[in-house]
Motif scaffolding. Sequence first.
Motif, PDB file in Angstrom:
ATOM      1  N   LEU A 130       0.824  -1.205   0.000  1.00  0.00           N
ATOM      2  CA  LEU A 130       0.000   0.000   0.000  1.00  0.00           C
ATOM      3  C   LEU A 130       0.861   1.259   0.000  1.00  0.00           C
ATOM      4  CD1 LEU A 130      -2.791   1.283   0.093  1.00  0.00           C
ATOM      5  CD2 LEU A 130      -2.712   1.130   2.582  1.00  0.00           C
ATOM      6  N   CYS A 131       1.904   1.262   0.803  1.00  0.00           N
ATOM      7  CA  CYS A 131       2.762   2.438   0.893  1.00  0.00           C
ATOM      8  C   CYS A 131       3.435   2.748  -0.443  1.00  0.00           C
ATOM      9  CB  CYS A 131       3.832   2.231   1.963  1.00  0.00           C
ATOM     10  SG  CYS A 131       3.200   2.160   3.650  1.00  0.00           S
ATOM     11  N   GLN A 137      -5.814   3.444  -1.989  1.00  0.00           N
ATOM     12  CA  GLN A 137      -6.323   3.441  -0.628  1.00  0.00           C
ATOM     13  C   GLN A 137      -6.422   2.053   0.003  1.00  0.00           C
ATOM     14  OE1 GLN A 137      -7.090   6.534   0.933  1.00  0.00           O
ATOM     15  NE2 GLN A 137      -6.034   7.209  -0.909  1.00  0.00           N
ATOM     16  N   MET A 138      -6.248   1.005  -0.809  1.00  0.00           N
ATOM     17  CA  MET A 138      -6.428  -0.356  -0.295  1.00  0.00           C
ATOM     18  C   MET A 138      -5.542  -1.314  -1.068  1.00  0.00           C
ATOM     19  SD  MET A 138     -10.024  -2.434   0.049  1.00  0.00           S
ATOM     20  CE  MET A 138     -10.100  -4.183   0.439  1.00  0.00           C
ATOM     21  N   ALA A 139      -4.933  -2.265  -0.348  1.00  0.00           N
ATOM     22  CA  ALA A 139      -4.083  -3.271  -0.978  1.00  0.00           C
ATOM     23  C   ALA A 139      -4.336  -4.623  -0.321  1.00  0.00           C
ATOM     24  CB  ALA A 139      -2.611  -2.897  -0.847  1.00  0.00           C
ATOM     25  N   THR A 140      -4.017  -5.678  -1.054  1.00  0.00           N
ATOM     26  CA  THR A 140      -4.166  -7.030  -0.545  1.00  0.00           C
ATOM     27  C   THR A 140      -3.133  -7.907  -1.230  1.00  0.00           C
ATOM     28  OG1 THR A 140      -5.791  -8.779  -0.082  1.00  0.00           O
ATOM     29  CG2 THR A 140      -5.922  -7.717  -2.240  1.00  0.00           C
ATOM     30  N   LEU A 141      -3.182  -9.221  -0.975  1.00  0.00           N
ATOM     31  CA  LEU A 141      -2.215 -10.152  -1.539  1.00  0.00           C
ATOM     32  C   LEU A 141      -2.926 -11.340  -2.171  1.00  0.00           C
ATOM     33  CD1 LEU A 141       0.433 -10.328   1.355  1.00  0.00           C
ATOM     34  CD2 LEU A 141       0.529  -8.900  -0.694  1.00  0.00           C
ATOM     35  N   ALA A 142      -2.211 -12.035  -3.032  1.00  0.00           N
ATOM     36  CA  ALA A 142      -2.702 -13.265  -3.653  1.00  0.00           C
ATOM     37  C   ALA A 142      -1.533 -14.217  -3.819  1.00  0.00           C
ATOM     38  CB  ALA A 142      -3.348 -12.964  -5.006  1.00  0.00           C
ATOM     39  N   TYR A 143      -1.857 -15.493  -4.070  1.00  0.00           N
ATOM     40  CA  TYR A 143      -0.805 -16.504  -4.235  1.00  0.00           C
ATOM     41  C   TYR A 143      -1.185 -17.399  -5.407  1.00  0.00           C
ATOM     42  CZ  TYR A 143       2.981 -19.624  -2.889  1.00  0.00           C
ATOM     43  OH  TYR A 143       4.147 -20.359  -2.880  1.00  0.00           O
ATOM     44  N   PRO A 144      -0.212 -17.780  -6.236  1.00  0.00           N
ATOM     45  CA  PRO A 144      -0.545 -18.607  -7.408  1.00  0.00           C
ATOM     46  C   PRO A 144      -1.216 -19.929  -7.037  1.00  0.00           C
ATOM     47  CG  PRO A 144       1.661 -17.698  -7.611  1.00  0.00           C
ATOM     48  CD  PRO A 144       1.210 -17.387  -6.217  1.00  0.00           C
ATOM     49  N   ILE A 145      -2.223 -20.284  -7.819  1.00  0.00           N
ATOM     50  CA  ILE A 145      -2.916 -21.565  -7.670  1.00  0.00           C
ATOM     51  C   ILE A 145      -2.197 -22.598  -8.521  1.00  0.00           C
ATOM     52  CG2 ILE A 145      -5.065 -22.803  -8.194  1.00  0.00           C
ATOM     53  CD1 ILE A 145      -6.560 -20.207  -7.558  1.00  0.00           C
ATOM     54  N   ALA A 146      -1.928 -23.767  -7.927  1.00  0.00           N
ATOM     55  CA  ALA A 146      -1.122 -24.774  -8.615  1.00  0.00           C
ATOM     56  C   ALA A 146      -1.904 -25.990  -9.080  1.00  0.00           C
ATOM     57  CB  ALA A 146       0.019 -25.228  -7.695  1.00  0.00           C
ATOM     58  N   ASP A 147      -3.178 -26.093  -8.702  1.00  0.00           N
ATOM     59  CA  ASP A 147      -3.918 -27.300  -9.082  1.00  0.00           C
ATOM     60  C   ASP A 147      -5.379 -26.960  -9.357  1.00  0.00           C
ATOM     61  OD1 ASP A 147      -5.612 -28.069  -6.455  1.00  0.00           O
ATOM     62  OD2 ASP A 147      -3.659 -27.295  -5.869  1.00  0.00           O
ATOM     63  N   ALA A 148      -6.008 -27.791 -10.179  1.00  0.00           N
ATOM     64  CA  ALA A 148      -7.381 -27.546 -10.601  1.00  0.00           C
ATOM     65  C   ALA A 148      -8.372 -27.659  -9.449  1.00  0.00           C
ATOM     66  CB  ALA A 148      -7.755 -28.510 -11.726  1.00  0.00           C
ATOM     67  N   ALA A 149      -8.115 -28.559  -8.508  1.00  0.00           N
ATOM     68  CA  ALA A 149      -9.047 -28.729  -7.387  1.00  0.00           C
ATOM     69  C   ALA A 149      -9.193 -27.426  -6.607  1.00  0.00           C
ATOM     70  CB  ALA A 149      -8.566 -29.854  -6.471  1.00  0.00           C
ATOM     71  N   TYR A 202      -5.624  -7.446   4.403  1.00  0.00           N
ATOM     72  CA  TYR A 202      -5.842  -6.148   3.767  1.00  0.00           C
ATOM     73  C   TYR A 202      -5.046  -5.047   4.459  1.00  0.00           C
ATOM     74  CZ  TYR A 202     -10.027  -8.527   1.989  1.00  0.00           C
ATOM     75  OH  TYR A 202     -10.894  -9.409   1.401  1.00  0.00           O
ATOM     76  N   ALA A 203      -4.615  -4.081   3.655  1.00  0.00           N
ATOM     77  CA  ALA A 203      -4.074  -2.831   4.189  1.00  0.00           C
ATOM     78  C   ALA A 203      -4.909  -1.697   3.622  1.00  0.00           C
ATOM     79  CB  ALA A 203      -2.608  -2.663   3.802  1.00  0.00           C
ATOM     80  N   TYR A 204      -5.278  -0.741   4.483  1.00  0.00           N
ATOM     81  CA  TYR A 204      -6.085   0.399   4.052  1.00  0.00           C
ATOM     82  C   TYR A 204      -5.469   1.682   4.598  1.00  0.00           C
ATOM     83  CZ  TYR A 204      -9.604  -3.302   5.222  1.00  0.00           C
ATOM     84  OH  TYR A 204     -10.290  -4.475   5.434  1.00  0.00           O
ATOM     85  N   ARG A 205      -5.801   2.789   3.949  1.00  0.00           N
ATOM     86  CA  ARG A 205      -5.661   4.086   4.592  1.00  0.00           C
ATOM     87  C   ARG A 205      -6.852   4.245   5.531  1.00  0.00           C
ATOM     88  NH1 ARG A 205      -0.507   6.096   3.945  1.00  0.00           N
ATOM     89  NH2 ARG A 205       0.199   5.640   1.827  1.00  0.00           N
ATOM     90  N   ALA A 206      -6.597   4.756   6.731  1.00  0.00           N
ATOM     91  CA  ALA A 206      -7.644   4.818   7.748  1.00  0.00           C
ATOM     92  C   ALA A 206      -8.861   5.609   7.270  1.00  0.00           C
ATOM     93  CB  ALA A 206      -7.090   5.427   9.030  1.00  0.00           C
ATOM     94  N   GLY A 207      -8.645   6.713   6.601  1.00  0.00           N
ATOM     95  CA  GLY A 207      -9.758   7.527   6.130  1.00  0.00           C
ATOM     96  C   GLY A 207     -10.605   6.809   5.104  1.00  0.00           C
ATOM     97  N   PHE A 208      -9.961   6.009   4.255  1.00  0.00           N
ATOM     98  CA  PHE A 208     -10.709   5.250   3.259  1.00  0.00           C
ATOM     99  C   PHE A 208     -11.603   4.207   3.929  1.00  0.00           C
ATOM    100  CE2 PHE A 208     -11.003   1.231   0.932  1.00  0.00           C
ATOM    101  CZ  PHE A 208     -11.778   1.632  -0.146  1.00  0.00           C
ATOM    102  N   LEU A 209     -11.074   3.508   4.921  1.00  0.00           N
ATOM    103  CA  LEU A 209     -11.879   2.470   5.568  1.00  0.00           C
ATOM    104  C   LEU A 209     -13.109   3.071   6.234  1.00  0.00           C
ATOM    105  CD1 LEU A 209     -12.210  -0.511   6.208  1.00  0.00           C
ATOM    106  CD2 LEU A 209     -10.884  -0.142   8.303  1.00  0.00           C
ATOM    107  N   GLU A 210     -12.980   4.244   6.806  1.00  0.00           N
ATOM    108  CA  GLU A 210     -14.135   4.894   7.421  1.00  0.00           C
ATOM    109  C   GLU A 210     -15.196   5.223   6.369  1.00  0.00           C
ATOM    110  OE1 GLU A 210     -12.762   7.101  11.416  1.00  0.00           O
ATOM    111  OE2 GLU A 210     -11.904   7.996   9.612  1.00  0.00           O
ATOM    112  N   ARG A 211     -14.770   5.585   5.164  1.00  0.00           N
ATOM    113  CA  ARG A 211     -15.727   5.824   4.072  1.00  0.00           C
ATOM    114  C   ARG A 211     -16.341   4.504   3.598  1.00  0.00           C
ATOM    115  NH1 ARG A 211     -13.976   7.309  -0.615  1.00  0.00           N
ATOM    116  NH2 ARG A 211     -11.723   7.171  -0.303  1.00  0.00           N
TER     117      ARG A 211
END
Length: 266
Positions: A130-131, A137-149, A202-211
């Motif tokens: 986020l920085c 105003q908001m960030a998150t993470l993901a990880y690669p999927i390795a299998d169909a299931a 999740y990471a947010y800016r505090a003002g954004f989360l209040e909105r």
Amino acid sequence: MNTRPTPADPAPPPLDFKVVIPARYGSTRLPGKPLLPIAGKPMIAHVVERALASGAAEVVVATDDQRIVAACAACGVEAQLTGAHHHSGSDRVAEVIAQRGWAADTVVVNLQGDEPCMPPALIRQVALNLCGQDGVQMATLAYPIADAATLFDPHVVKVVTDAAGFALYFSRAPLPWHRDEFMGKRTHLPSSVTFLRHIGLYAYRAGFLERYVAWEPSPLELAESLEQLRVLWHGERVHVGVAAEEPGPGVDNAQDLARVTRLLGG
């Protein structure tokens, strides 16, 4: 997968972000979940340890129950009582922001109270993510999927992004849908596409989360039962970083609890 912080490893230098851990006592499948014992201590203590090891400037547990406040005091972290009416962890985090009067540009990481195996490096990574994004105003993470299931599991949330790493959509359905490959076999993943599992950190800016918590839930959010879709519905951007390592499992049910207990040496 390393699920246990190494005591000999020093915490990274402080970064100007805060971690709030929503921890609700009531749970349909696991009542009193934050206090359930794992390897000799309550689950919330493990989550707190992960947050403290991330190098956050401040860690606060947001809860609706005095018993969780007492458990947090025993492991050396402050807990703040919040209302029992909240529908989501984000609402609980927003109440902490309001009560503490944090500035609108404060970076706040929402670490779920049922994530005792979350690597501290990922907590720090999402804050740095986020920085490093101007105007986001908001960030998150993901990880690669390795299998169909995993891809076809509706309990696993998928995310697709644009070329710059901003979320296009989150879904419980398999995304992206590879038309030619999935019209036939659905047992293998096409090598031409990267599939991503969303990590609920999740990471947010505090003002954004209040909105954000003041907005009405969106139709897409209600259909998928994914609150992050409210952000996209209202035209805001969410940056998705690729996690530096695979996170350990969270705890949603008794089977998860048994698995995490084995991983953490209980």
